[in-house]
Write a protein that holds these residues in place. Structure first.
Motif, short mmCIF file in Angstrom:
data_model
loop_
_atom_site.label_atom_id
_atom_site.label_comp_id
_atom_site.label_asym_id
_atom_site.label_seq_id
_atom_site.Cartn_x
_atom_site.Cartn_y
_atom_site.Cartn_z
N THR A 8 39.73 -22.33 -55.89
CA THR A 8 40.34 -20.89 -56.71
C THR A 8 41.67 -20.83 -56.53
O THR A 8 42.44 -21.66 -55.69
N ASP A 9 42.25 -19.83 -57.26
CA ASP A 9 43.81 -19.75 -57.45
C ASP A 9 44.29 -19.14 -55.88
O ASP A 9 45.54 -19.05 -55.83
N PHE A 10 43.28 -18.49 -55.07
CA PHE A 10 43.78 -17.91 -53.70
C PHE A 10 44.48 -18.88 -53.04
O PHE A 10 43.89 -20.12 -52.97
N LYS A 11 45.36 -18.67 -52.05
CA LYS A 11 45.84 -19.68 -51.14
C LYS A 11 46.09 -18.61 -49.78
O LYS A 11 46.86 -17.67 -49.85
N LEU A 12 45.73 -19.17 -48.54
CA LEU A 12 46.18 -18.47 -47.45
C LEU A 12 47.84 -18.38 -47.12
O LEU A 12 48.36 -19.16 -47.59
N GLU A 13 48.25 -17.31 -46.81
CA GLU A 13 49.75 -17.24 -46.51
C GLU A 13 50.26 -17.76 -45.36
O GLU A 13 51.40 -18.32 -45.24
N ASN A 14 49.23 -17.99 -44.38
CA ASN A 14 49.70 -18.27 -43.03
C ASN A 14 48.81 -19.30 -42.40
O ASN A 14 48.20 -18.75 -41.21
N GLU A 15 48.73 -20.45 -42.98
CA GLU A 15 47.55 -21.57 -42.57
C GLU A 15 47.87 -21.75 -41.19
O GLU A 15 46.97 -21.93 -40.31
N ILE A 16 49.07 -22.03 -40.72
CA ILE A 16 49.28 -22.25 -39.37
C ILE A 16 48.89 -21.29 -38.43
O ILE A 16 47.97 -21.62 -37.42
N LEU A 59 24.32 -13.26 -54.59
CA LEU A 59 25.96 -13.30 -54.51
C LEU A 59 26.00 -13.29 -52.74
O LEU A 59 25.43 -12.36 -52.16
N THR A 60 26.90 -13.85 -52.18
CA THR A 60 27.28 -13.65 -50.79
C THR A 60 28.82 -14.18 -50.51
O THR A 60 29.31 -14.50 -51.44
N ASP A 61 29.29 -13.34 -49.35
CA ASP A 61 30.87 -13.86 -48.98
C ASP A 61 30.79 -15.13 -48.36
O ASP A 61 31.89 -15.67 -48.53
N ILE A 62 29.76 -15.54 -47.58
CA ILE A 62 30.10 -17.05 -46.67
C ILE A 62 28.84 -17.99 -46.75
O ILE A 62 27.82 -17.09 -46.64
N VAL A 81 36.27 -15.32 -52.30
CA VAL A 81 37.42 -14.55 -52.07
C VAL A 81 37.25 -13.09 -52.88
O VAL A 81 37.45 -12.18 -52.64
N GLU A 82 36.23 -13.28 -53.86
CA GLU A 82 36.02 -12.35 -54.88
C GLU A 82 35.07 -11.39 -53.92
O GLU A 82 35.19 -10.06 -54.25
N ARG A 83 34.15 -11.95 -53.22
CA ARG A 83 33.40 -11.13 -52.46
C ARG A 83 33.98 -10.33 -51.33
O ARG A 83 33.72 -9.26 -51.00
N VAL A 84 35.03 -11.25 -50.55
CA VAL A 84 35.76 -10.65 -49.65
C VAL A 84 36.40 -9.32 -49.95
O VAL A 84 36.51 -8.52 -49.44
N ALA A 85 37.09 -9.52 -51.16
CA ALA A 85 37.79 -8.47 -51.94
C ALA A 85 36.94 -7.07 -52.03
O ALA A 85 37.39 -6.12 -51.89
N GLU A 86 35.81 -7.56 -52.63
CA GLU A 86 34.79 -6.28 -53.10
C GLU A 86 34.12 -5.87 -51.58
O GLU A 86 34.31 -4.46 -51.57
N ASN A 87 33.95 -6.47 -50.73
CA ASN A 87 33.51 -6.06 -49.34
C ASN A 87 34.71 -5.30 -48.72
O ASN A 87 34.22 -4.15 -48.06
N ALA A 88 35.78 -5.58 -48.86
CA ALA A 88 37.17 -4.93 -48.17
C ALA A 88 36.85 -3.59 -48.81
O ALA A 88 37.40 -2.50 -47.84
N LYS A 89 36.81 -3.42 -49.91
CA LYS A 89 36.89 -2.00 -50.62
C LYS A 89 35.75 -1.11 -50.36
O LYS A 89 35.93 -0.15 -49.76
N ASP A 90 34.61 -1.87 -50.12
CA ASP A 90 33.31 -1.08 -49.62
C ASP A 90 33.41 -0.61 -48.29
O ASP A 90 33.01 0.45 -47.86
N LEU A 99 38.96 -10.87 -44.35
CA LEU A 99 38.89 -12.29 -44.81
C LEU A 99 38.77 -12.89 -43.29
O LEU A 99 38.21 -13.68 -42.92
N ALA A 100 39.55 -12.26 -42.39
CA ALA A 100 39.77 -12.98 -40.84
C ALA A 100 38.32 -12.44 -40.35
O ALA A 100 37.82 -13.35 -39.50
N ARG A 101 37.45 -11.49 -40.75
CA ARG A 101 36.41 -11.18 -40.09
C ARG A 101 35.16 -12.42 -40.34
O ARG A 101 34.44 -12.95 -39.86
N VAL A 102 35.21 -12.77 -41.94
CA VAL A 102 34.24 -13.65 -42.45
C VAL A 102 34.57 -15.00 -41.86
O VAL A 102 34.01 -15.76 -41.22
N MET A 103 36.11 -15.30 -41.72
CA MET A 103 36.42 -16.45 -41.16
C MET A 103 35.91 -16.80 -39.71
O MET A 103 35.40 -17.81 -39.23
N ILE A 104 36.15 -15.76 -38.97
CA ILE A 104 35.82 -15.99 -37.48
C ILE A 104 34.03 -15.89 -37.23
O ILE A 104 33.54 -16.45 -36.44
#
Length: 138
Positions: A8-16, A59-62, A81-90, A99-104
């Motif tokens: 998708t068009d999304f890209k992490l800003e701080n991969e390292i 639909l699911t986030d992960i 990333v769409e689901r993460v954005a919706e969940n962040a609002k909710d 996003l960090a929560r889902v990743m970990i």
């Protein structure tokens, strides 16, 4: 090795920094880092995986596919990333925090944590909170 892939068009800003944070969490859980792939995608992309591989028409986030061998973690973690954005609002949190929560969350599953029972889910959430604190206070 942790790699970040984009469907998708999304890209992490701080991969390292993100990779270092995940690696530190893995070591803290007495596990070893193997090949870990994050794939950031759309709702449609992840929905297709959910239907095709898990027979879930939702639909699911992960979705994570765990190929770990003992304490050596390997796997593919797909994140919508769409689901993460919706969940962040909710949940009234920032996109970055959700996003960090889902990743970990995916990594914690690979480390052996479960979230099906109320007790397991509570432990999982406390671990997520701990690593989020580490992430955003650093």
């Amino acid at each position: 090795m942790i790699s970040f892939n984009y469907e998708t068009d999304f890209k992490l800003e701080n991969e390292i920094q993100t990779s270092e944070w995940i690696s530190k969490a893995i070591v803290s859980e007495n596990c070893e880092e193997g090949e870990l792939n994050y794939i950031f995608c759309s709702d449609d992309y992840l929905h297709k995986i959910n239907v095709d591989f898990l027979n879930h028409d939702t639909l699911t986030d992960i979705i994570s596919f765990d190929y770990s061998v003992g304490k050596e973690l390997h796997g593919d973690i797909y994140i919508s990333v769409e689901r993460v954005a919706e969940n962040a609002k909710d949940f009234k949190v920032s996109f970055d925090e959700e996003l960090a929560r889902v990743m970990i969350h995916g990594i914690l599953h690979y480390c052996g944590y479960k979230d099906k029972s109320e007790i397991d889910a509570k432990l999982m959430r406390s671990k997520e909170d701990y690593y989020l604190k580490e992430r955003f206070q650093s």
